[in-house]
Design a protein around this motif. Structure first.
Motif, PDB file in Angstrom:
ATOM      1  N   GLU A 172       0.838  -1.199   0.000  1.00 50.43           N
ATOM      2  CA  GLU A 172       0.000   0.000   0.000  1.00 50.43           C
ATOM      3  C   GLU A 172       0.879   1.257   0.000  1.00 50.43           C
ATOM      4  O   GLU A 172       0.645   2.178  -0.769  1.00 50.43           O
ATOM      5  CB  GLU A 172      -0.922  -0.043   1.223  1.00 50.43           C
ATOM      6  CG  GLU A 172      -1.870   1.132   1.369  1.00 50.43           C
ATOM      7  CD  GLU A 172      -2.812   0.956   2.558  1.00 50.43           C
ATOM      8  OE1 GLU A 172      -2.731  -0.085   3.260  1.00 50.43           O
ATOM      9  OE2 GLU A 172      -3.642   1.857   2.786  1.00 50.43           O
ATOM     10  N   GLN A 173       1.892   1.279   0.906  1.00 49.06           N
ATOM     11  CA  GLN A 173       2.781   2.444   0.973  1.00 49.06           C
ATOM     12  C   GLN A 173       4.237   1.983   0.950  1.00 49.06           C
ATOM     13  O   GLN A 173       4.564   0.884   1.415  1.00 49.06           O
ATOM     14  CB  GLN A 173       2.529   3.250   2.249  1.00 49.06           C
ATOM     15  CG  GLN A 173       1.183   3.943   2.236  1.00 49.06           C
ATOM     16  CD  GLN A 173       1.095   5.198   3.070  1.00 49.06           C
ATOM     17  OE1 GLN A 173       1.920   5.430   3.966  1.00 49.06           O
ATOM     18  NE2 GLN A 173       0.086   6.009   2.795  1.00 49.06           N
ATOM     19  N   HIS A 221      -5.249  -2.882  -2.082  1.00 44.53           N
ATOM     20  CA  HIS A 221      -4.316  -1.818  -2.509  1.00 44.53           C
ATOM     21  C   HIS A 221      -3.401  -2.273  -3.647  1.00 44.53           C
ATOM     22  O   HIS A 221      -3.564  -1.816  -4.763  1.00 44.53           O
ATOM     23  CB  HIS A 221      -3.540  -1.234  -1.329  1.00 44.53           C
ATOM     24  CG  HIS A 221      -4.455  -0.741  -0.247  1.00 44.53           C
ATOM     25  ND1 HIS A 221      -5.093   0.475  -0.315  1.00 44.53           N
ATOM     26  CD2 HIS A 221      -4.912  -1.329   0.889  1.00 44.53           C
ATOM     27  CE1 HIS A 221      -5.884   0.630   0.733  1.00 44.53           C
ATOM     28  NE2 HIS A 221      -5.796  -0.452   1.489  1.00 44.53           N
ATOM     29  N   ILE A 250      -0.452  -1.518  -4.827  1.00 42.88           N
ATOM     30  CA  ILE A 250      -0.056  -0.355  -5.637  1.00 42.88           C
ATOM     31  C   ILE A 250       1.385  -0.485  -6.145  1.00 42.88           C
ATOM     32  O   ILE A 250       1.639  -0.342  -7.336  1.00 42.88           O
ATOM     33  CB  ILE A 250      -0.180   0.951  -4.802  1.00 42.88           C
ATOM     34  CG1 ILE A 250      -1.619   1.120  -4.311  1.00 42.88           C
ATOM     35  CG2 ILE A 250       0.247   2.158  -5.638  1.00 42.88           C
ATOM     36  CD1 ILE A 250      -1.777   2.227  -3.288  1.00 42.88           C
ATOM     37  N   HIS A 264      -8.780  -2.471  -5.704  1.00 43.97           N
ATOM     38  CA  HIS A 264      -8.419  -1.063  -5.873  1.00 43.97           C
ATOM     39  C   HIS A 264      -9.243  -0.207  -4.907  1.00 43.97           C
ATOM     40  O   HIS A 264     -10.478  -0.277  -4.921  1.00 43.97           O
ATOM     41  CB  HIS A 264      -8.695  -0.680  -7.329  1.00 43.97           C
ATOM     42  CG  HIS A 264      -8.382   0.735  -7.672  1.00 43.97           C
ATOM     43  ND1 HIS A 264      -7.397   1.476  -7.043  1.00 43.97           N
ATOM     44  CD2 HIS A 264      -8.920   1.569  -8.620  1.00 43.97           C
ATOM     45  CE1 HIS A 264      -7.348   2.681  -7.573  1.00 43.97           C
ATOM     46  NE2 HIS A 264      -8.259   2.761  -8.523  1.00 43.97           N
ATOM     47  N   SER A 272      -9.057   5.826  -0.608  1.00 44.92           N
ATOM     48  CA  SER A 272      -8.094   5.593   0.461  1.00 44.92           C
ATOM     49  C   SER A 272      -6.679   5.914  -0.016  1.00 44.92           C
ATOM     50  O   SER A 272      -5.894   6.532   0.698  1.00 44.92           O
ATOM     51  CB  SER A 272      -8.186   4.135   0.903  1.00 44.92           C
ATOM     52  OG  SER A 272      -7.151   3.806   1.782  1.00 44.92           O
ATOM     53  N   ASN A 273      -6.380   5.472  -1.230  1.00 44.29           N
ATOM     54  CA  ASN A 273      -5.014   5.632  -1.728  1.00 44.29           C
ATOM     55  C   ASN A 273      -4.634   7.097  -1.911  1.00 44.29           C
ATOM     56  O   ASN A 273      -3.461   7.456  -1.780  1.00 44.29           O
ATOM     57  CB  ASN A 273      -4.834   4.867  -3.047  1.00 44.29           C
ATOM     58  CG  ASN A 273      -4.991   3.366  -2.843  1.00 44.29           C
ATOM     59  OD1 ASN A 273      -4.931   2.869  -1.716  1.00 44.29           O
ATOM     60  ND2 ASN A 273      -5.211   2.646  -3.927  1.00 44.29           N
ATOM     61  N   THR A 274      -5.622   7.942  -2.191  1.00 44.64           N
ATOM     62  CA  THR A 274      -5.331   9.374  -2.254  1.00 44.64           C
ATOM     63  C   THR A 274      -5.399   9.979  -0.853  1.00 44.64           C
ATOM     64  O   THR A 274      -4.540  10.769  -0.469  1.00 44.64           O
ATOM     65  CB  THR A 274      -6.311  10.095  -3.201  1.00 44.64           C
ATOM     66  OG1 THR A 274      -7.642   9.736  -2.854  1.00 44.64           O
ATOM     67  CG2 THR A 274      -6.052   9.702  -4.644  1.00 44.64           C
ATOM     68  N   SER A 286      -1.156   7.095  -0.531  1.00 46.31           N
ATOM     69  CA  SER A 286      -0.452   5.836  -0.773  1.00 46.31           C
ATOM     70  C   SER A 286       0.130   5.721  -2.175  1.00 46.31           C
ATOM     71  O   SER A 286       1.226   5.182  -2.348  1.00 46.31           O
ATOM     72  CB  SER A 286      -1.406   4.661  -0.512  1.00 46.31           C
ATOM     73  OG  SER A 286      -1.878   4.721   0.815  1.00 46.31           O
ATOM     74  N   PHE A 303      -2.801   3.377  -8.205  1.00 41.59           N
ATOM     75  CA  PHE A 303      -2.974   1.995  -8.687  1.00 41.59           C
ATOM     76  C   PHE A 303      -2.856   1.962 -10.216  1.00 41.59           C
ATOM     77  O   PHE A 303      -3.412   2.814 -10.911  1.00 41.59           O
ATOM     78  CB  PHE A 303      -4.364   1.530  -8.246  1.00 41.59           C
ATOM     79  CG  PHE A 303      -4.730   0.111  -8.582  1.00 41.59           C
ATOM     80  CD1 PHE A 303      -4.277  -0.937  -7.792  1.00 41.59           C
ATOM     81  CD2 PHE A 303      -5.566  -0.168  -9.655  1.00 41.59           C
ATOM     82  CE1 PHE A 303      -4.650  -2.246  -8.067  1.00 41.59           C
ATOM     83  CE2 PHE A 303      -5.942  -1.479  -9.937  1.00 41.59           C
ATOM     84  CZ  PHE A 303      -5.479  -2.512  -9.147  1.00 41.59           C
TER      85      PHE A 303
END
Ligand code: GUN
Ligand code: ZN
Length: 431
Positions: A232-233, A268, A270, A289, A293-295, A299, A302
């Motif tokens: 994820e990160q 995630h 990513i 995906h 959350s990813n923004t 993180s 994708f």
């Protein structure tokens, strides 16, 4: 008695990520016949009326009838801490998530949040979720009890964490995680429309012994899905490398312990390495995906274009409360924006498919939910394509369905969800 629901109808006969928008079928005046919890027929309104004169008719006018949304990765216990400011993944977990998850040892708290969570997701048109619970068996009981009371198809499991990287008070052990998961699985898996999901939170909060114990449990119960987090990160990946020095990569920490297979769901995904991409494709595991959350947690972006071209099985999810919305409309909008940043414009037919059939396929339930077709479970939503003045004025200029739908995808929220049926039963919309 059969119910005939009339409106515009959107359904799929193929995968628009592979075949383009022609995989979708649209009827401007269609209908769905529902009986005994299942969809019996889908067709033109006039034909269905003629063929089923006894059916009770619910006319949704110009609203769009679709399969209900499927959210393939969420954390219902994080409902009350959604939109917590200013942190990245590890600090966000420690500052907001873990303190809240500790409260789920109290069955009353778990029941209250589970009820609130389903009210929120259903009012947003989400008829199936796949959720993490907390380490407490009580949190799983509460989730399944509330899902069952509403007649939902739902997926969840006890989150397992036994490493001292997780706080005191939020740890189990390799043995208790195995035993509690087994007991919960035996109690809930296959009851009504419920499925148990084996749930190690992620490699950094499990010992290798716990991962192996859950891998063994999965081998004994292959009809269960397994869900966890992956890449994820970048800080998280470095942490995994330090905790698992023998592992070839992050995915290998799961693979080495029996936690990689066709029913695996990786949230995630990513920052994947080439070997990880190859292995995930080879075993046909699902990548989930989580764009809001990813923004929100910062993180990353994708690789929808590359991963879908490679043929990965991809679902779409809110990841509440790391994700900043309960709405799959908002989630589709974020997926569109993230893909744009990587120079791929996802078509509305692709976005809608990801939020319905794509996520259902990721959960290995694409033959039951996520589309409107005879024999499928009657989880249906009616979507108002003019739910706010801003959306209405844009949709009013539309030349076709996709132009009419896209403003709702980009700007819509729970006001767009006019009606929800779960298992053929119309649900009261919470105020
Ligand atoms: N990785 C491990 N746990 C979590 C969680 O609760 N949310 C998110 N977004 N990532 C995680
Ligand atoms: Zn998550």
């Amino acid at each position: 008695m059969a119910e005939l629901i009339l409106g515009q109808v959107l359904r799929y006969e193929g995968n628009p990520m592979e075949e383009g928008a022609d995989a979708a079928r649209h009827s401007a005046r269609g209908g769905v016949l529902v009986e005994g919890g299942l969809i019996r027929a889908v067709g033109e309104a006039d034909d269905l009326r003629r063929a089923h004169p006894q059916a009770r008719v619910t006319d949704c006018g110009t609203h769009l009838l679709s399969a209900g949304f499927v959210d393939a990765h969420a954390h219902y216990p994080q409902t009350a801490i959604i939109a917590s400011w200013g942190k990245r993944l590890i600090d966000w977990l420690n500052a907001y998530t873990f303190p809240e998850e500790m409260r789920f040892s109290d069955p009353a708290h778990a029941a209250e949040i589970a009820g609130r969570y389903f009210d929120l997701t259903l009012s947003n048109g989400t008829t199936t979720v796949c959720s993490y619970c907390t380490i407490h068996p009580e949190s799983v009981e509460a989730f399944f009890a509330e899902a069952r009371a509403r007649g939902l198809r739902a997926f969840a499991g006890k989150t397992c964490m036994d490493r001292d990287t997780a706080p005191e008070g939020l740890r189990d052990s390799a043995q208790s995680a195995h035993d509690d998961s087994k007991r919960l699985l035996e109690r809930w898996h296959g009851v009504d429309r419920l499925s148990y999901v084996i749930t190690p939170r992620f490699s950094p909060t499990s010992t290798p012994e716990q991962l192996a114990a859950l891998g063994a449990l999965w081998a004994e119960n292959p009809s269960c899905l397994m869900q966890t987090h992956l890449s994820e990160q970048t800080d998280e990946i470095a942490w995994v490398k330090s905790l698992y020095p023998q592992a070839r990569d992050y995915l290998d920490t799961y693979e080495a312990h029996g936690l990689l297979g066709p029913g695996a769901l990786f949230g995630h995904a990513i920052h994947l390495e080439p070997r990880e991409r190859d292995r995930l494709k080879e075993v046909d595991a699902s990548l989930i995906h989580c764009p809001t959350s990813n923004t929100f947690i910062g993180s990353g972006l994708f690789d929808m274009d590359g991963l879908s071209r490679e043929g990965h099985r991809i679902g779409l999810a809110t990841d509440t409360g790391g994700g900043s919305s309960f709405s799959m409309l908002r989630t589709m909008a974020a997926a569109y924006e993230v893909a744009q940043l990587r120079h791929r414009a996802l078509h509305p037919a692709e976005l809608w498919w990801l939020a319905t059939q794509g996520s259902a396929r990721a959960l290995r339930a694409g033959d039951r939910i996520g589309n409107l077709a005879p024999g499928m479970e009657a989880d249906i939503i009616a979507v108002d394509l003019a739910s706010t003045p801003a959306i209405a004025q844009r949709a009013g200029r539309a030349g076709d369905l996709w132009e009419a739908l896209f403003p709702t995808i980009m700007m819509g929220d729970d006001r767009a969800v006019a009606a929800v049926w779960a298992g053929g039963r119309r649900l009261e919309q919470p105020a």
